[in-house]
Design a protein around this motif. Structure first.
Motif, PDB file in Angstrom:
ATOM      1  N   SER A   1     -43.965  49.414 -10.590  1.00 53.67           N
ATOM      2  CA  SER A   1     -42.597  49.784 -10.952  1.00 53.67           C
ATOM      3  C   SER A   1     -41.997  48.628 -11.720  1.00 53.67           C
ATOM      4  N   LEU A   2     -41.197  48.949 -12.746  1.00 52.75           N
ATOM      5  CA  LEU A   2     -40.601  47.911 -13.575  1.00 52.75           C
ATOM      6  C   LEU A   2     -39.708  47.019 -12.721  1.00 52.75           C
ATOM      7  N   GLY A   3     -39.902  45.736 -12.833  1.00 58.49           N
ATOM      8  CA  GLY A   3     -39.117  44.789 -12.053  1.00 58.49           C
ATOM      9  C   GLY A   3     -39.807  44.352 -10.777  1.00 58.49           C
ATOM     10  N   TYR A   4     -40.989  44.948 -10.477  1.00 59.68           N
ATOM     11  CA  TYR A   4     -41.726  44.612  -9.261  1.00 59.68           C
ATOM     12  C   TYR A   4     -43.162  44.237  -9.616  1.00 59.68           C
ATOM     13  N   ALA A   5     -43.723  43.368  -8.795  1.00 57.75           N
ATOM     14  CA  ALA A   5     -45.125  42.984  -8.994  1.00 57.75           C
ATOM     15  C   ALA A   5     -46.031  44.153  -8.607  1.00 57.75           C
ATOM     16  N   ASP A   6     -47.071  44.361  -9.399  1.00 57.49           N
ATOM     17  CA  ASP A   6     -48.024  45.427  -9.099  1.00 57.49           C
ATOM     18  C   ASP A   6     -48.717  45.159  -7.766  1.00 57.49           C
ATOM     19  N   HIS A   7     -49.067  46.255  -7.087  1.00 58.47           N
ATOM     20  CA  HIS A   7     -49.737  46.132  -5.787  1.00 58.47           C
ATOM     21  C   HIS A   7     -50.902  47.119  -5.747  1.00 58.47           C
ATOM     22  N   VAL A   8     -52.051  46.669  -5.286  1.00 58.51           N
ATOM     23  CA  VAL A   8     -53.238  47.521  -5.156  1.00 58.51           C
ATOM     24  C   VAL A   8     -53.573  47.660  -3.681  1.00 58.51           C
ATOM     25  N   TYR A   9     -53.706  48.904  -3.224  1.00 56.15           N
ATOM     26  CA  TYR A   9     -54.027  49.190  -1.822  1.00 56.15           C
ATOM     27  C   TYR A   9     -55.441  49.770  -1.750  1.00 56.15           C
ATOM     28  N   LYS A  10     -56.269  49.183  -0.886  1.00 53.34           N
ATOM     29  CA  LYS A  10     -57.648  49.632  -0.744  1.00 53.34           C
ATOM     30  C   LYS A  10     -57.720  50.753   0.279  1.00 53.34           C
ATOM     31  N   LEU A  11     -58.260  51.890  -0.135  1.00 53.11           N
ATOM     32  CA  LEU A  11     -58.338  53.065   0.725  1.00 53.11           C
ATOM     33  C   LEU A  11     -59.440  52.914   1.770  1.00 53.11           C
ATOM     34  N   THR A  12     -59.245  53.586   2.891  1.00 52.14           N
ATOM     35  CA  THR A  12     -60.271  53.630   3.932  1.00 52.14           C
ATOM     36  C   THR A  12     -60.981  54.978   3.871  1.00 52.14           C
ATOM     37  N   GLY A  13     -61.890  55.196   4.768  1.00 50.30           N
ATOM     38  CA  GLY A  13     -62.623  56.449   4.774  1.00 50.30           C
ATOM     39  C   GLY A  13     -61.933  57.565   5.529  1.00 50.30           C
ATOM     40  N   SER A  14     -60.800  57.301   6.134  1.00 53.12           N
ATOM     41  CA  SER A  14     -60.105  58.310   6.922  1.00 53.12           C
ATOM     42  C   SER A  14     -59.638  59.450   6.028  1.00 53.12           C
ATOM     43  N   PRO A  15     -59.781  60.709   6.470  1.00 53.83           N
ATOM     44  CA  PRO A  15     -59.369  61.843   5.634  1.00 53.83           C
ATOM     45  C   PRO A  15     -57.861  61.926   5.452  1.00 53.83           C
ATOM     46  N   GLU A  16     -57.077  61.383   6.385  1.00 55.28           N
ATOM     47  CA  GLU A  16     -55.621  61.354   6.267  1.00 55.28           C
ATOM     48  C   GLU A  16     -55.156  59.924   6.511  1.00 55.28           C
ATOM     49  N   GLN A  17     -54.421  59.395   5.539  1.00 61.96           N
ATOM     50  CA  GLN A  17     -53.973  58.014   5.630  1.00 61.96           C
ATOM     51  C   GLN A  17     -52.474  57.951   5.341  1.00 61.96           C
ATOM     52  N   HIS A  18     -51.751  57.236   6.182  1.00 62.86           N
ATOM     53  CA  HIS A  18     -50.311  57.019   5.977  1.00 62.86           C
ATOM     54  C   HIS A  18     -50.071  55.513   5.894  1.00 62.86           C
ATOM     55  N   VAL A  19     -49.478  55.082   4.797  1.00 62.98           N
ATOM     56  CA  VAL A  19     -49.332  53.650   4.547  1.00 62.98           C
ATOM     57  C   VAL A  19     -47.880  53.327   4.213  1.00 62.98           C
ATOM     58  N   THR A  20     -47.528  52.085   4.444  1.00 63.74           N
ATOM     59  CA  THR A  20     -46.233  51.542   4.019  1.00 63.74           C
ATOM     60  C   THR A  20     -46.500  50.383   3.076  1.00 63.74           C
ATOM     61  N   ILE A  21     -45.979  50.507   1.862  1.00 65.21           N
ATOM     62  CA  ILE A  21     -46.230  49.511   0.820  1.00 65.21           C
ATOM     63  C   ILE A  21     -44.949  48.717   0.572  1.00 65.21           C
ATOM     64  N   LEU A  22     -45.065  47.395   0.579  1.00 60.62           N
ATOM     65  CA  LEU A  22     -43.935  46.522   0.277  1.00 60.62           C
ATOM     66  C   LEU A  22     -44.145  45.906  -1.099  1.00 60.62           C
ATOM     67  N   LEU A  23     -43.216  46.164  -2.015  1.00 55.35           N
ATOM     68  CA  LEU A  23     -43.304  45.607  -3.371  1.00 55.35           C
ATOM     69  C   LEU A  23     -42.330  44.447  -3.515  1.00 55.35           C
ATOM     70  N   GLY A  24     -42.818  43.349  -4.022  1.00 58.34           N
ATOM     71  CA  GLY A  24     -41.961  42.196  -4.283  1.00 58.34           C
ATOM     72  C   GLY A  24     -41.438  42.227  -5.703  1.00 58.34           C
ATOM     73  N   THR A  25     -40.165  41.846  -5.862  1.00 62.18           N
ATOM     74  CA  THR A  25     -39.558  41.873  -7.197  1.00 62.18           C
ATOM     75  C   THR A  25     -40.178  40.799  -8.076  1.00 62.18           C
ATOM     76  N   SER A  26     -40.204  41.089  -9.351  1.00 61.42           N
ATOM     77  CA  SER A  26     -40.756  40.155 -10.334  1.00 61.42           C
ATOM     78  C   SER A  26     -39.960  40.298 -11.595  1.00 61.42           C
TER      79      SER A  26
END
Length: 906
Positions: free
Chosen positions: A102-127
């Motif tokens: 997102s513009l104004g935030y540092a890019d973030h890459v999340y590595k997926l697991t093998g679980s068929p359903e995954q719920h994640v919380t992503i924290l983006l730092g401003t840049s």
């Protein structure tokens, strides 16, 4: 159009066929084998498809982030977070990670697991990083609009503009939260550690490192407003009810409302669908303006899917990076509405702007139940500084919108009354009136802040919201430093050392020095010179609200060392609304007597002479001695309509080389020592949406696109207080700034007058001349004092500022950030036979200089002068070459000249 145009979002990738070599075959086989192994391994681990959902938050404030791009790394699938920061995406078995950006935030890459359903919380730092220049390289091709899918898409957006705005709804309502703030950046250590500022060290310790990582910001201004808004399409009307409002207040030394006006003008709310977007007191052409494809280039970068809606990410940049245009990205819906779902706007570093080191605006939109899109968030950030790396300031204005509702109708009572009202504590709108209910004490006294105080300011009558109410209203919480800023300024404004510093700062800037309940000044008028009076020392001052909020007094005394005469002024004012007579809205009665000099044609009353204006060109011996007694009632309304009803007795005496002479018989002359008039006058003024900064010596306007109308009528009474003439006089003045993005703007003034009755020339309109070396917008810069008189006239003045549109194409001028300006002034009129001494023998003669007539009529054609100049010299100075085109045979005139003025602009 129900569906998209053919070819609008077709991605064409044309590659020239080349005969493969053996090495290419080998690399291709290896690549295929490796890919198969990876896919097989993923299938063994992951099985079939997976569903990834979650929430994206700001890492500092934990606020949800909307319109964040969520995309499979090295894949084609993607989506955007919704207004609550949530997302859901079905990914293929081979997907290994997700990229969040997102513009104004540092890019973030999340590595997926093998679980068929995954719920994640992503924290983006401003840049806080500039988007950078978009470089597009072409091979043996040139950018064209014709046949360009990106241009076809933007034309669809342009065609659907009206249907994608709030004004397309019959009725709409929403709640708006607005925050404006200013923070200092990169303050040198020697300033922070200065002994002079030792007592203010607590301000420098309140550093905000959270809002923009890498920046150490010190908040110095913060304003918050919560309002309910109602819109009606026909007849068009908007009503705003301010539910809560508070801001930092620096006390009596600074006009905080004026500061708010300036910031509001600099960061006007952006409507992406407008043809022109106002920013930094100028206008930029919108990337979706009707003429935008002529000035912008567009490039389709990617497609993403959100909630089943396909979006095209469309990059745009100026064809000429030096023009007043934006660069950035649009996310356009492909659901047949062609609406903008998200937009980022930046300003190129090449644009000819003063003091602006960077700018970014981010807009977010959401879809309602009627499948239309409305604005949910807007954030504008600018970085200001005198140099590229020195001390600077960050300014931000952010909006968020909630409770958006479109309706088929709203009661007419909602829209009655003022367009903006302040809701009192526990008050409600009175049905049928649009007025605020509640007691007078609730409306006016509950949150009153003294004009002399400081700290946290709450408008008169506004509800006082609790901290929890403000916290609920903020979509993005305040940082710790921002929250502490309110208390810090409260402490600052109560310090004696702060008041002492601001007192001397006011002396330097405005020319007034506080002395208890009085102010001494203005100091620039304390020593002037002209050839009639000689050196003219002066001393004066005025009372302030420290003495009284009802009664005000002002006076000065001066002495001419050459004419050996005393001059003086005394005025008293009664404030009807018990507020300062220097703050909007004015409502007072004033009476004054003044004995002083002025040049013929000077505006009614006396403009302040100053030391630097004493230098004049040509004959500067034409002066009048005046006695003026005035009584006025001034009343301004909240809609910026005002009237001034007054009485004036004026007795004028010729001075210097001026003589009032009659020739009743050939070669028999009779001089007159006084001309007296008594008149009643009424001035009406309407300045819709007027904004200004209220200084110590007057209002500094903040120009906008709205006109200003001024109409004055006066009637003279013969026999009243020795008045010698009956007459009627009308004067009309209309001013408007006309924006013509991207080629600048014009300041246009129309001025006309008519005087009825048989009158001597001193009572006719004496056109306002300028014999100084400064360039004046509202005066004729090559006309001599008292050169032209008229009893009817009309004129127009045009100053056009190109804002560097042409100079930006010339490397040296572009580097110097110089800008071009042209101007023209034309006035035409005349004198009726009964007021012309050449046709009426018993009329007062026109003055002569060295035996030659030096006052004329405009009966032989219009007076015209033109000029061309360079402005923005050292970012402040304008220099013009002025040429006079008519009446060149008049003695003692200048046919051309060089004039200069100081003009601050972005």
């Amino acid at each position: 159009m129900a569906g998209p145009r053919a070819g609008v979002y077709v991605n064409l990738r044309i590659r020239r066929y080349r005969r493969p070599t053996n090495m290419v075959y080998i690399k291709t086989i290896i690549h295929i084998i490796a890919t198969c192994l990876i896919v097989f391994g993923c299938l063994q681990v992951s099985g079939q498809v997976r569903v990834v959902s979650g929430l994206v938050l700001d890492s500092a404030s934990k606020a949800p982030l909307s319109n964040v791009s969520v995309k499979v790394v090295k894949g084609v699938k993607g989506t955007l977070t919704d207004s609550s920061g949530q997302f859901s995406l079905v990914v293929d078995a081979g997907a290994r990670s997700l990229a969040f950006s997102s513009l104004g935030y540092a890019d973030h890459v999340y590595k997926l697991t093998g679980s068929p359903e995954q719920h994640v919380t992503i924290l983006l730092g401003t840049s806080y990083k500039s988007m950078g220049e978009i470089v597009v390289k072409f091979k043996k091709s040139k950018y064209r609009n014709k046949g360009n899918p990106a241009v076809e898409l933007i034309r669809e957006v342009i065609d659907h503009k009206d249907s994608n705005q709030v004004k397309s709804y019959p009725y709409a309502s929403y709640r708006e939260y607005e925050r404006m703030q200013v923070s200092m950046d990169n303050i040198p250590k020697f300033i922070q550690n200065s002994k002079l500022l030792k007592q203010f060290h607590f301000l420098f310790e309140n550093v905000d490192t959270v809002k923009y990582p890498g920046k150490k910001l010190i908040p110095i201004y913060l304003s918050e407003t919560l309002s309910d808004n109602y819109f009606r399409k026909s007849p068009e009307k908007k009503k705003t009810i301010i539910v809560g409002q508070k801001s930092i207040n620096f006390g009596e030394y600074i006009d905080m409302k004026g500061i708010s006006n300036i910031l509001t003008r600099m960061y006007e709310p952006i409507n992406i669908y407008d043809n022109n977007i106002s920013l930094f007191t100028t206008q930029f052409l919108s990337p979706v303006a009707g003429a935008a494809p002529t000035f912008y280039m567009y490039f389709i970068q990617d497609t993403v899917t959100e909630d089943g809606i396909r979006l095209v990410r469309l990059a745009f940049l100026p064809r000429n990076p030096d023009d007043l245009l934006f660069k950035g990205t649009l996310y356009v819906t492909l659901d047949g509405h062609y609406a903008v779902k998200k937009a980022t706007l930046e300003v190129s570093k090449h644009v000819n702007l003063n003091f602006v080191r960077g700018f970014r605006a981010t807009l977010g939109f959401s879809r309602d139940s009627s499948q239309r899109y409305f604005l949910t968030s807007s954030d504008m950030i600018a970085d200001f500084g005198l140099t590229s790396n020195g001390i600077g300031a960050f300014g931000e204005r952010a909006f968020s919108y909630s409770n958006y509702k479109s309706a088929s109708s709203l009661p007419d009572s909602v829209f009655k009354g003022p367009a903006v009202v302040v809701q009192a504590p526990g008050a409600a709108i009175k049905p049928g009136t649009g007025a605020i209910a509640g007691t007078r004490a609730e409306r006016e006294g509950s949150a009153r802040v003294s004009d002399l105080g400081g700290g946290t300011s709450i408008p008169t009558g506004a509800a006082i919201l609790s901290d929890s109410q403000w916290a609920a209203a903020r979509t993005v919480p305040l940082t710790g430093a921002e929250a502490r800023a309110y208390g810090n300024i409260d402490s600052l404004t109560g310090m004696k050392s702060y008041k002492r510093i601001m007192d001397y700062a006011t002396l330097l800037v405005a020319g007034y020095k506080k002395a208890g309940p009085f102010e001494i000044g203005p100091f620039a008028t304390f020593y002037t010179y002209n050839p009639v009076e000689g050196f003219k020392p002066r001393f004066g001052g005025r009372s302030t609200t420290r003495l009284s909020t009802r009664y005000y007094f002002e006076s000065y005394v001066a002495y001419g060392t050459k004419d050996d005469k005393w001059k003086y002024y005394f005025g008293g004012t009664y404030s009807i609304n018990n507020k300062s007579i220097y703050k909007f809205p004015l409502n007072y009665v004033t009476a004054s007597f003044q004995r002083d000099t002025r040049t013929p044609g000077q505006m009614d009353g006396f403009s302040e002479e100053s030391s630097y204006s004493s230098l004049k060109r040509g004959d500067n011996t034409k002066w009048l001695y005046n006695d003026i007694f005035k009584v006025d009632y001034m009343h301004e309304f909240e809609n910026h309509l005002s009237y001034d009803l007054g009485f004036r007795y004026w007795q004028q005496h010729p001075g210097g080389s001026i003589a009032y002479v009659y020739e009743f018989n050939p070669n028999e002359y009779d001089s007159v020592q006084t001309v007296s008039t008594s008149e009643l006058n009424l001035t009406l003024r309407w300045a819709p949406h007027e904004e200004y900064y209220q200084g110590k010596v007057g209002r500094v306007p903040v120009a906008n696109k709205y006109p200003i109308f001024t109409l004055r009528y006066a009637h003279g009474f013969k026999g009243l207080m020795d008045g010698q003439y009956n007459y009627d006089a009308l004067h009309l003045n209309i001013y408007k700034r006309v924006y013509m993005s991207p080629i600048g703007y014009s300041d246009v003034t129309f001025d006309a007058g008519w005087t009825g009755g048989k009158l001597p020339f001193p009572l006719l309109t004496i056109l306002t001349a300028n014999q100084s070396y400064a360039y004046y917008i509202d005066q004729y810069n090559l006309m001599n004092f008292q050169e032209f008189v008229a009893d009817h006239y009309a004129g127009i003045d045009i100053d056009h500022y190109f804002n560097g549109f042409f100079f930006n194409k010339i490397p040296l001028l572009k580097w110097l950030k110089l800008r071009e300006v042209i101007a023209g002034k034309i006035v035409y009129g005349g004198v009726r036979p009964e007021n012309n001494p050449a046709l009426t023998p018993d009329q007062m003669k026109y003055p002569t200089t060295n035996g030659v007539t030096s006052t004329y009529t405009l009966n032989n054609g219009p007076y015209i002068e033109v000029s061309a100049g360079v402005t923005n010299i050292f970012k402040l100075v304008r220099v013009d070459i002025v040429k006079r085109l008519t009446y060149l045979d008049h003695p003692g005139i200048a046919s051309w000249g060089i004039r200069a003025r100081v003009k601050f602009d972005f």
